[in-house]
Scaffold this active site. Structure first.
Site, short mmCIF file in Angstrom:
data_model
loop_
_atom_site.label_atom_id
_atom_site.label_comp_id
_atom_site.label_asym_id
_atom_site.label_seq_id
_atom_site.Cartn_x
_atom_site.Cartn_y
_atom_site.Cartn_z
CG HIS A 186 -2.07 1.03 1.39
ND1 HIS A 186 -1.70 2.24 1.71
CD2 HIS A 186 -3.13 1.04 1.28
CE1 HIS A 186 -2.94 2.90 1.87
NE2 HIS A 186 -3.80 2.11 1.45
CG ASP B 226 0.29 -2.86 5.94
OD1 ASP B 226 -0.29 -2.66 7.03
OD2 ASP B 226 0.18 -2.14 4.86
CD GLN C 44 -6.84 -4.76 3.79
OE1 GLN C 44 -7.53 -5.42 4.14
NE2 GLN C 44 -6.90 -3.25 3.46
CE LYS D 77 -7.43 -0.60 6.10
NZ LYS D 77 -8.11 0.26 5.17
CB CYS E 263 -4.02 3.28 -1.65
SG CYS E 263 -5.21 4.55 -1.19
#
Lengths: 436, 135
Positions: free
Chosen positions: A150, A227, A230, A253, A393
């Site tokens: 991202h 990261d 997700q 999220k 993104c």
């Protein structure tokens, strides 16, 4: 929290095998109908159609328990935390710190103070780049990223590298949308100071083998950052098992409110890092001649924090734990598999990312013929279906895939096969409309 | 959003764009993109006696952006540069016959912006803030 499964204890005792098999079935699948009742927004109509919310990778919807927890804080014990010597301040401080403990347990951090509250995953990544990066990156050093990152896990490193005269290199992907392991081994070397990898891709849905990549990074003495924006909302993430030095994720999220994010860092790394933002809340002493910092985690939390956000995130963690992250992941695998199967049957659909649901989360990027993703999103919106369209993104990945943009459907615990059917019907409708 | 955003006429202009291509003897060219979605439009104009003698457009992007650009080229032909300078959002919405709504309006206005960039470019005048803010 009340159990979300229907377990009838009696049936365990005196019924025959078929009943027991049915029970096993119920234990391994979540009761989606019951979960949907917990999300007030899912009762909404959009363009006179029931809302089908397939934009969960952008932000998830919020269960009533999260909305209520925030509401209760503002109605009953709103106060600034840590310093007030009064009842409300005490209650607010306790609730804020309990939320930190919940998050720490959720990702299996060794110590609660290894959880730093930020605004979002982007701020968490910037914190590491600014604080750790400023102190540790030197001219000629290498920062290894992947092509599927991202923008928020690219740009902070590019800026840092530019400033320091360091180099940023990208691990690319193969045709299946998985990271090229040969490039992992090729690019990470003794010049590499940090390796930053998305745990699950926000475009391809790919679950990356972070444990293995981390091992390679550590072999060369490099830091390893994931990261996890997700992954944490959708599967069990154990930062100690992965052995990452840093992990970044966002509250919104994972059923929590916006404006609260998390940076996990190993204590020994965080302790040696200079502060990021400075000022109120994070100082021990300030004199005209200088200042000293509080211990972790407060050293990295300048200013009045997002108290209601942290409390809301704590409630979201409780809710997810009530369902069980393994169940969350299993449901998403099942529905993603169903969606991939149905979508493949639509003429002209191209899906980007792994087709094997054991290697992916419920993020499905695709294109339909030559219909521009923005047109497709508008047509689906007319049917009450929310998807994302654009470069997601992740422009470097779009360039690598040689597509200007994609459409993206992303699923969560409250999504159903019936909704997938509505979505596929809408795709067919769009295809026919543009085929004329 | 209107449920008939993809009316036949928009899809027709998208599939069979009028005035698509290049003008070899263009007097002025202008190009711009919408950074949010990557839509690109280029306009090429032939000017005679202060009027648009001929016009072509090229581009890539969604149906709304490409159809509205194509419709604008038809409208612009024969118009004076001063007339083009006074054109605005209502003219584009009238061409499309729909209001694409707040999330898509910039797609519809990209062609108008590029047309105006060409006009101001040809006149050697500074582009107004109003034009810059169209997309």
């Amino acid at each position: 929290m009340e159990s979300l499964y229907h377990i009838e204890a009696d049936s365990l005792l005196h019924n025959h095998i078929s009943r027991e098999l049915a029970l096993v079935e119920e234990l391994t699948t979540i009761n989606v109908a019951r979960i949907r009742e917990d999300f007030p927004i899912l009762k909404r109509q959009v363009n006179d159609k029931p809302l089908v919310y397939f934009d969960n990778a952008a932000t998830s919807q919020k269960p009533k328990v999260v909305i209520d927890a925030i509401d209760r804080y503002y109605r009953e014990y709103n106060a600034n935390i840590h310093r007030g010597i009064h009842k409300l301040a005490e209650e607010a401080t306790v609730a804020h710190e309990e939320a930190r403990e919940k998050v720490a347990k959720f990702v299996n951090a060794k110590r609660t103070e290894e959880i730093i509250f930020t605004r979002n995953a982007t701020e968490s990544l910037n914190l590491v780049a600014r604080s750790w990066g400023q102190a540790n990156i030197e001219k000629g050093d290498k920062i290894v990223l992947t092509i599927m990152e991202h923008h928020s896990n690219i740009v902070p490193w590019q800026l840092l590298a530019e400033e320091k005269g360091a180099k940023v290199e990208f691990v690319k992907i193969d045709k299946a949308g998985e990271l090229r392991q040969d490039e992992v081994h090729e690019l990470i070397d003794e010049k590499t100071k940090i390796v930053c990898v998305s745990h699950a891709s926000n475009v391809l849905g790919t679950i990356n083998p972070v444990k293995e990549i981390g091992r390679v990074a550590h072999r060369y003495g490099a830091m390893f950052l994931i990261d996890a924006a997700q992954s944490v909302p959708h599967m069990e993430v154990d930062v100690r098992d992965i052995d990452c030095d840093f992990a970044a994720f966002s509250g919104h999220k994972m059923l929590g409110p916006t404006g609260i994010g998390v940076l996990y860092g190993k204590g020994e790394q965080l302790e040696n890092m200079p502060p990021f933002l400075v000022g109120g809340e994070m100082i021990r002493e300030v004199h005209t001649t200088g200042a000293s910092w509080k211990d972790l985690p407060y050293k990295f939390e300048a200013g009045t924090p997002n108290v209601s956000g942290a409390i809301g995130l704590g409630a979201a963690v409780d809710y997810l734990c009530g369902i069980g992250m393994r169940n969350v992941h299993d449901h998403e695998k099942e529905i993603t598999s169903y969606a991939l199967g149905r979508m493949k049957q639509v003429e002209g659909v191209v899906i980007y990312g792994p087709m094997d649901v054991t290697h992916r989360v419920g993020v499905i990027s695709f294109n339909l013929g030559d219909i521009h993703p923005h047109d497709l999103a508008s047509i689906l919106d007319e049917e009450g279906i929310a998807i994302r369209s654009g470069h997601q993104c992740a422009q470097p990945l779009m360039e690598f895939l040689q597509v200007p943009a994609t459409s993206r459907a992303s699923l969560y615990i409250y999504n159903t096969k019936e909704e997938v059917d509505l979505f596929v019907n809408a795709l067919e409708k769009a295809r026919k409309l543009f085929a004329r | 959003m209107s449920s008939d955003i993809y009316k036949d006429i928009i899809l027709d202009y998208y599939r069979n764009p009028r005035n698509f291509g290049d003008l070899t003897d263009a007097d002025v060219r202008a190009k711009d993109s919408n950074p949010l979605c990557g839509d690109i439009i280029e306009m090429q104009l032939k000017i005679r006696d202060g009027k648009v003698d001929d016009i072509r457009f090229k581009g890539k992007g969604c149906a709304i952006s490409q159809a509205s650009a194509s419709m604008l080229t038809e409208l612009a032909k024969g118009k004076t540069l001063d007339e083009l300078k006074t054109m605005g959002k209502p003219d584009v919405l009238e061409l499309l016959g729909i209001d694409p709504g707040p999330t898509r309006i910039k797609c519809a206005l990209l062609g108008l912006k590029v047309l105006k960039l060409a006009v101001y470019g040809h006149l050697g005048q500074a582009v107004t803030e109003e034009v810059k803010q169209l997309v």
